[in-house]
Design a protein around this motif. Sequence first.
Motif, PDB file in Angstrom:
ATOM      1  N   GLY A 123       3.199  -1.388 -11.686  1.00 29.61           N
ATOM      2  CA  GLY A 123       4.050  -1.361 -12.868  1.00 29.61           C
ATOM      3  C   GLY A 123       4.288   0.023 -13.422  1.00 29.61           C
ATOM      4  N   ASP A 124       3.367   0.964 -13.175  1.00 34.07           N
ATOM      5  CA  ASP A 124       3.534   2.328 -13.678  1.00 34.07           C
ATOM      6  C   ASP A 124       4.400   3.183 -12.754  1.00 34.07           C
ATOM      7  OD1 ASP A 124       1.883   2.892 -11.521  1.00 34.07           O
ATOM      8  OD2 ASP A 124       0.255   3.738 -12.721  1.00 34.07           O
ATOM      9  N   GLY A 125       4.938   2.579 -11.689  1.00 37.68           N
ATOM     10  CA  GLY A 125       5.814   3.294 -10.762  1.00 37.68           C
ATOM     11  C   GLY A 125       5.082   3.901  -9.574  1.00 37.68           C
ATOM     12  N   SER A 126       3.765   3.936  -9.602  1.00 37.27           N
ATOM     13  CA  SER A 126       3.020   4.465  -8.459  1.00 37.27           C
ATOM     14  C   SER A 126       2.981   3.420  -7.350  1.00 37.27           C
ATOM     15  CB  SER A 126       1.597   4.851  -8.874  1.00 37.27           C
ATOM     16  OG  SER A 126       0.857   3.708  -9.268  1.00 37.27           O
ATOM     17  N   ASP A 127       2.630   3.862  -6.153  1.00 36.87           N
ATOM     18  CA  ASP A 127       2.489   2.922  -5.054  1.00 36.87           C
ATOM     19  C   ASP A 127       1.406   3.422  -4.111  1.00 36.87           C
ATOM     20  OD1 ASP A 127       3.890   5.046  -3.933  1.00 36.87           O
ATOM     21  OD2 ASP A 127       5.276   3.801  -2.825  1.00 36.87           O
ATOM     22  N   GLU A 128       0.952   2.540  -3.237  1.00 38.47           N
ATOM     23  CA  GLU A 128      -0.026   2.908  -2.231  1.00 38.47           C
ATOM     24  C   GLU A 128       0.117   1.981  -1.034  1.00 38.47           C
ATOM     25  OE1 GLU A 128      -4.250   2.458  -3.019  1.00 38.47           O
ATOM     26  OE2 GLU A 128      -3.859   0.754  -4.321  1.00 38.47           O
ATOM     27  N   GLU A 129      -0.349   2.470   0.097  1.00 38.38           N
ATOM     28  CA  GLU A 129      -0.356   1.685   1.327  1.00 38.38           C
ATOM     29  C   GLU A 129      -1.735   1.074   1.497  1.00 38.38           C
ATOM     30  OE1 GLU A 129      -0.154   2.556   6.085  1.00 38.38           O
ATOM     31  OE2 GLU A 129       1.259   3.629   4.801  1.00 38.38           O
ATOM     32  N   ILE A 130      -1.771  -0.229   1.743  1.00 38.86           N
ATOM     33  CA  ILE A 130      -3.029  -0.908   2.007  1.00 38.86           C
ATOM     34  C   ILE A 130      -2.920  -1.645   3.338  1.00 38.86           C
ATOM     35  CG2 ILE A 130      -3.549  -1.183  -0.460  1.00 38.86           C
ATOM     36  CD1 ILE A 130      -2.934  -4.232  -0.023  1.00 38.86           C
ATOM     37  N   ILE A 131      -4.055  -1.913   3.941  1.00 35.77           N
ATOM     38  CA  ILE A 131      -4.103  -2.725   5.155  1.00 35.77           C
ATOM     39  C   ILE A 131      -4.577  -4.108   4.751  1.00 35.77           C
ATOM     40  CG2 ILE A 131      -5.138  -3.050   7.431  1.00 35.77           C
ATOM     41  CD1 ILE A 131      -5.565  -0.015   7.517  1.00 35.77           C
ATOM     42  N   PHE A 132      -3.807  -5.120   5.130  1.00 35.95           N
ATOM     43  CA  PHE A 132      -4.133  -6.502   4.801  1.00 35.95           C
ATOM     44  C   PHE A 132      -4.373  -7.239   6.116  1.00 35.95           C
ATOM     45  CE2 PHE A 132      -3.680 -10.712   3.030  1.00 35.95           C
ATOM     46  CZ  PHE A 132      -4.179 -10.565   1.741  1.00 35.95           C
ATOM     47  N   PRO A 133      -5.638  -7.455   6.492  1.00 36.53           N
ATOM     48  CA  PRO A 133      -5.937  -8.085   7.779  1.00 36.53           C
ATOM     49  C   PRO A 133      -5.823  -9.609   7.739  1.00 36.53           C
ATOM     50  CG  PRO A 133      -7.965  -7.452   6.691  1.00 36.53           C
ATOM     51  CD  PRO A 133      -6.836  -7.001   5.804  1.00 36.53           C
ATOM     52  N   LEU A 134      -5.240 -10.156   8.787  1.00 33.02           N
ATOM     53  CA  LEU A 134      -5.119 -11.604   8.951  1.00 33.02           C
ATOM     54  C   LEU A 134      -5.703 -12.003  10.296  1.00 33.02           C
ATOM     55  CD1 LEU A 134      -1.431 -12.182   7.768  1.00 33.02           C
ATOM     56  CD2 LEU A 134      -3.511 -12.555   6.451  1.00 33.02           C
ATOM     57  N   VAL A 135      -6.158 -13.237  10.381  1.00 35.63           N
ATOM     58  CA  VAL A 135      -6.700 -13.770  11.625  1.00 35.63           C
ATOM     59  C   VAL A 135      -6.156 -15.179  11.808  1.00 35.63           C
ATOM     60  CG1 VAL A 135      -8.823 -14.606  10.538  1.00 35.63           C
ATOM     61  CG2 VAL A 135      -8.800 -14.132  12.985  1.00 35.63           C
ATOM     62  N   TYR A 136      -5.860 -15.520  13.047  1.00 39.81           N
ATOM     63  CA  TYR A 136      -5.376 -16.865  13.372  1.00 39.81           C
ATOM     64  C   TYR A 136      -6.583 -17.737  13.688  1.00 39.81           C
ATOM     65  CZ  TYR A 136      -2.487 -20.558  15.315  1.00 39.81           C
ATOM     66  OH  TYR A 136      -1.877 -21.761  15.558  1.00 39.81           O
ATOM     67  N   ASP A 137      -6.772 -18.823  12.950  1.00 38.62           N
ATOM     68  CA  ASP A 137      -7.952 -19.682  13.125  1.00 38.62           C
ATOM     69  C   ASP A 137      -7.726 -20.821  14.122  1.00 38.62           C
ATOM     70  OD1 ASP A 137      -6.457 -21.633  11.789  1.00 38.62           O
ATOM     71  OD2 ASP A 137      -7.772 -21.729  10.047  1.00 38.62           O
ATOM     72  N   GLY A 138      -6.630 -20.790  14.828  1.00 37.19           N
ATOM     73  CA  GLY A 138      -6.287 -21.854  15.769  1.00 37.19           C
ATOM     74  C   GLY A 138      -5.232 -22.795  15.217  1.00 37.19           C
ATOM     75  N   GLN A 139      -5.045 -22.779  13.901  1.00 39.61           N
ATOM     76  CA  GLN A 139      -4.023 -23.595  13.256  1.00 39.61           C
ATOM     77  C   GLN A 139      -3.186 -22.816  12.251  1.00 39.61           C
ATOM     78  OE1 GLN A 139      -6.213 -26.854  11.519  1.00 39.61           O
ATOM     79  NE2 GLN A 139      -6.182 -28.005  13.424  1.00 39.61           N
ATOM     80  N   HIS A 140      -3.822 -21.871  11.541  1.00 42.85           N
ATOM     81  CA  HIS A 140      -3.150 -21.130  10.466  1.00 42.85           C
ATOM     82  C   HIS A 140      -3.567 -19.665  10.481  1.00 42.85           C
ATOM     83  CE1 HIS A 140      -3.581 -25.301   8.980  1.00 42.85           C
ATOM     84  NE2 HIS A 140      -2.346 -25.113   8.579  1.00 42.85           N
ATOM     85  N   TRP A 141      -2.700 -18.838   9.942  1.00 38.43           N
ATOM     86  CA  TRP A 141      -3.052 -17.447   9.678  1.00 38.43           C
ATOM     87  C   TRP A 141      -3.796 -17.403   8.357  1.00 38.43           C
ATOM     88  CZ3 TRP A 141      -2.944 -13.515  12.940  1.00 38.43           C
ATOM     89  CH2 TRP A 141      -2.160 -13.644  14.081  1.00 38.43           C
ATOM     90  N   ARG A 142      -4.930 -16.736   8.359  1.00 38.71           N
ATOM     91  CA  ARG A 142      -5.811 -16.679   7.187  1.00 38.71           C
ATOM     92  C   ARG A 142      -6.150 -15.230   6.877  1.00 38.71           C
ATOM     93  NH1 ARG A 142      -9.275 -21.163   7.282  1.00 38.71           N
ATOM     94  NH2 ARG A 142      -9.827 -20.572   5.155  1.00 38.71           N
ATOM     95  N   ILE A 143      -6.622 -14.985   5.675  1.00 38.34           N
ATOM     96  CA  ILE A 143      -7.094 -13.665   5.296  1.00 38.34           C
ATOM     97  C   ILE A 143      -8.413 -13.415   6.033  1.00 38.34           C
ATOM     98  CG2 ILE A 143      -7.871 -12.191   3.407  1.00 38.34           C
ATOM     99  CD1 ILE A 143      -6.159 -14.018   1.532  1.00 38.34           C
ATOM    100  N   HIS A 144      -8.504 -12.287   6.699  1.00 41.33           N
ATOM    101  CA  HIS A 144      -9.720 -11.968   7.451  1.00 41.33           C
ATOM    102  C   HIS A 144     -10.739 -11.252   6.587  1.00 41.33           C
ATOM    103  CE1 HIS A 144     -12.084  -9.854  10.636  1.00 41.33           C
ATOM    104  NE2 HIS A 144     -12.114 -11.100  11.063  1.00 41.33           N
TER     105      HIS A 144
END
Length: 136
Positions: free
Chosen positions: A115-136
């Motif tokens: 909201g203050d106009g700043s930004d950053e790059e983050i890594i958001f890891p996901l894993v496939y559990d055999g049925q759905h993509w989930r947060i790792h």
Amino acid sequence: MSTPRIFLVLLTVAVFTACGGDKGPSAPDRTALTDTLAVHYYMLGAQGHYAEYVDAMLSCDSTTADYKSRMALALKHHYASIARDRQGVKRATVLRTEMHDSGRMANVFLNVTYGDGSDEEIIFPLVYDGQHWRIH
């Protein structure tokens, strides 16, 4: 079923159905799905849906309700500090996605704008559990 959970189910069904069912999604479709879900999951926390965020975490599946509650509280504190220090999350967009482990893991690089106009790059890891993509 909560609105975010319904969104996740419908999105997953739509992508797998469009991609031929049993074979799973092709690489471009898989990346599109992980990109969409990474933004969705990240924004769950930003919008205060901490329990839904914790439900999406594969690592919390075999934990106790007390642990999940403490994890949700930790997320609440994290996003409260973002609200205090950076005026909250305005949006998250995908910069790129790197697939690993034969397409079963994804590192989605998000650009988070605050909201203050700043930004950053983050890594958001996901894993496939055999049925759905989930947060790792």
